[in-house]
Motif scaffolding. Structure first.
Motif, PDB file in Angstrom:
ATOM      1  N   MET A   1      -0.673  -6.962  -0.299  1.00 19.62           N
ATOM      2  CA  MET A   1      -1.833  -6.684  -1.157  1.00 19.62           C
ATOM      3  C   MET A   1      -1.527  -7.102  -2.599  1.00 19.62           C
ATOM      4  N   ALA A   2      -2.521  -7.665  -3.277  1.00 21.53           N
ATOM      5  CA  ALA A   2      -2.321  -8.062  -4.670  1.00 21.53           C
ATOM      6  C   ALA A   2      -2.103  -6.817  -5.518  1.00 21.53           C
ATOM      7  N   ALA A   3      -1.256  -6.979  -6.556  1.00 23.20           N
ATOM      8  CA  ALA A   3      -0.910  -5.834  -7.426  1.00 23.20           C
ATOM      9  C   ALA A   3      -2.160  -5.223  -8.057  1.00 23.20           C
ATOM     10  N   GLU A   4      -3.092  -6.100  -8.430  1.00 24.29           N
ATOM     11  CA  GLU A   4      -4.338  -5.615  -9.079  1.00 24.29           C
ATOM     12  C   GLU A   4      -5.151  -4.726  -8.146  1.00 24.29           C
ATOM     13  N   GLU A   5      -5.214  -5.152  -6.893  1.00 22.51           N
ATOM     14  CA  GLU A   5      -5.982  -4.386  -5.907  1.00 22.51           C
ATOM     15  C   GLU A   5      -5.324  -3.031  -5.657  1.00 22.51           C
ATOM     16  N   ASP A   7      -3.435  -1.401  -7.747  1.00 18.98           N
ATOM     17  CA  ASP A   7      -3.660  -0.615  -8.975  1.00 18.98           C
ATOM     18  C   ASP A   7      -5.038   0.042  -8.969  1.00 18.98           C
ATOM     19  N   CYS A   8      -6.000  -0.729  -8.532  1.00 20.24           N
ATOM     20  CA  CYS A   8      -7.384  -0.267  -8.477  1.00 20.24           C
ATOM     21  C   CYS A   8      -7.519   0.891  -7.476  1.00 20.24           C
ATOM     22  N   ARG A   9      -6.879   0.743  -6.325  1.00 19.82           N
ATOM     23  CA  ARG A   9      -6.919   1.809  -5.308  1.00 19.82           C
ATOM     24  C   ARG A   9      -6.231   3.070  -5.824  1.00 19.82           C
ATOM     25  N   LEU A  10      -5.085   2.883  -6.504  1.00 16.57           N
ATOM     26  CA  LEU A  10      -4.352   4.058  -7.008  1.00 16.57           C
ATOM     27  C   LEU A  10      -5.160   4.788  -8.080  1.00 16.57           C
ATOM     28  N   ALA A  45      -8.034   4.843   1.558  1.00 16.58           N
ATOM     29  CA  ALA A  45      -7.112   4.107   0.673  1.00 16.58           C
ATOM     30  C   ALA A  45      -5.716   4.728   0.739  1.00 16.58           C
ATOM     31  N   VAL A  46      -5.636   6.064   0.757  1.00 19.77           N
ATOM     32  CA  VAL A  46      -4.336   6.741   0.878  1.00 19.77           C
ATOM     33  C   VAL A  46      -3.653   6.311   2.173  1.00 19.77           C
ATOM     34  N   THR A  47      -4.406   6.367   3.268  1.00 19.01           N
ATOM     35  CA  THR A  47      -3.832   6.036   4.579  1.00 19.01           C
ATOM     36  C   THR A  47      -3.369   4.576   4.606  1.00 19.01           C
ATOM     37  N   SER A  48      -4.170   3.694   4.030  1.00 16.74           N
ATOM     38  CA  SER A  48      -3.813   2.262   4.031  1.00 16.74           C
ATOM     39  C   SER A  48      -2.543   2.008   3.223  1.00 16.74           C
ATOM     40  N   LEU A  49      -2.439   2.654   2.056  1.00 12.17           N
ATOM     41  CA  LEU A  49      -1.239   2.437   1.228  1.00 12.17           C
ATOM     42  C   LEU A  49       0.008   2.943   1.948  1.00 12.17           C
ATOM     43  N   PHE A  50      -0.104   4.090   2.597  1.00 13.28           N
ATOM     44  CA  PHE A  50       1.035   4.600   3.377  1.00 13.28           C
ATOM     45  C   PHE A  50       1.353   3.644   4.532  1.00 13.28           C
ATOM     46  N   GLU A  51       0.327   3.217   5.227  1.00 14.72           N
ATOM     47  CA  GLU A  51       0.545   2.322   6.380  1.00 14.72           C
ATOM     48  C   GLU A  51       1.237   1.025   5.937  1.00 14.72           C
ATOM     49  N   GLU A  52       0.735   0.424   4.853  1.00 12.70           N
ATOM     50  CA  GLU A  52       1.321  -0.831   4.375  1.00 12.70           C
ATOM     51  C   GLU A  52       2.784  -0.636   3.987  1.00 12.70           C
ATOM     52  N   HIS A  53       3.069   0.515   3.351  1.00  7.69           N
ATOM     53  CA  HIS A  53       4.456   0.791   2.965  1.00  7.69           C
ATOM     54  C   HIS A  53       5.349   0.890   4.201  1.00  7.69           C
ATOM     55  N   VAL A  54       4.927   1.678   5.170  1.00  4.75           N
ATOM     56  CA  VAL A  54       5.769   1.904   6.356  1.00  4.75           C
ATOM     57  C   VAL A  54       5.949   0.596   7.130  1.00  4.75           C
ATOM     58  N   ARG A  55       4.856  -0.129   7.325  1.00  2.00           N
ATOM     59  CA  ARG A  55       4.960  -1.397   8.079  1.00  2.00           C
ATOM     60  C   ARG A  55       5.864  -2.396   7.363  1.00  2.00           C
ATOM     61  N   GLY A  56       5.816  -2.372   6.023  1.00  3.40           N
ATOM     62  CA  GLY A  56       6.635  -3.307   5.247  1.00  3.40           C
ATOM     63  C   GLY A  56       8.110  -2.957   5.231  1.00  3.40           C
ATOM     64  N   GLN A  57       8.429  -1.675   5.437  1.00  4.35           N
ATOM     65  CA  GLN A  57       9.826  -1.225   5.271  1.00  4.35           C
ATOM     66  C   GLN A  57      10.568  -0.995   6.586  1.00  4.35           C
ATOM     67  N   PHE A  58       9.847  -0.616   7.627  1.00  2.00           N
ATOM     68  CA  PHE A  58      10.536  -0.156   8.838  1.00  2.00           C
ATOM     69  C   PHE A  58      10.010  -0.878  10.087  1.00  2.00           C
TER      70      PHE A  58
END
Ligand SMILES: O=P(O)(O)OC[C@H]1O[C@H](OP(=O)(O)OP(=O)(O)O)[C@H](O)[C@@H]1O
Ligand SMILES: Nc1ncnc2[nH]cnc12
Length: 182
Positions: A1-5, A7-10, A45-58
């Motif tokens: 995900m782009a940093a801007e996007e 940031d906007c979600r957060l 948005a919360v669920t997506s950010l968590f999902e992206e983090h987990v998929r990216g790391q593990f």
């Protein structure tokens, strides 16, 4: 995900956190996550950010483990997205059958965390999830429960981290991923 996007979600998620001074005790600034739950866009948005983090790391996750009570609000949604099961860590006395428990301190009290003995098995890899990290007492107790069961904690996920209380230090070497820091 782009940093801007991101940031906007957060920013959108942050706008859904309400502050209540002196709750549940004088001197505590309570960060209320209920408005996130009222807004499907923010919850997604919360669920997506968590999902992206987990998929990216593990590469592999066996279970998402949620902490009583507000970890139960975010955990099952993440588990569904990841296609894995959800396990409950409850406050003592709520789970039937054989259980394992650990006592802990909170920012505003004391409690005891418990899991069903057969909820996880040695060698499993899990993600712990809660709404908020304050002193880290609750997540530390959950980590201790996982260690007792010889389960590997890959990461501790929270929506809100109260930085001044140094909860992430207490949880070392387990990594903490928080969406919002105060
Ligand atoms: O990092 P800590 O100092 O342990 O504090 C964080 C914990 O405190 C809150 O739960 P609480 O025990 O108030 O229970 P609840 O979710 O049932 O309201 C919060 O939801 C976390 O679980
Ligand atoms: N300040 C706080 N706001 C919301 N939940 C909490 N749990 C522990 N401290 C908290």
């Amino acid at each position: 995900m782009a940093a801007e996007e991101e940031d906007c979600r957060l920013k959108m998620i942050k706008s859904r956190i309400r502050d209540f001074p002196d709750f549940p005790k004088k001197g505590i600034l309570f960060r209320d996550i209920c408005p996130i739950l009222k807004d499907p866009g923010a919850l997604s948005a919360v669920t997506s950010l968590f999902e992206e983090h987990v998929r990216g790391q593990f590469q592999h996750v066996d279970f998402v483990v949620g902490l009583d009570a507000r970890g139960f609000l975010f955990g099952p949604l993440l588990a569904q997205r990841l296609g894995v099961g959800f396990v409950l860590v409850r406050k003592k006395g709520k789970l039937p059958g054989a259980t394992v428990s650990v006592a802990y301190d909170l920012e505003y009290g004391k409690a005891e965390a418990e899991i069903q003995e057969d909820a996880v098995s040695p060698g499993h890899k899990v993600i712990l999830i809660d709404d908020l990290l304050a002193t880290g007492g609750t997540l530390y107790a959950a980590c201790a429960l996982m260690h007792q069961r010889q389960v590997e904690v890959l990461s501790c996920l929270v929506v809100v981290e109260l930085k001044d209380l140094n909860g992430a230090d207490r949880l070392k070497p387990h990594p903490v991923y928080s969406l919002l820091q105060y």
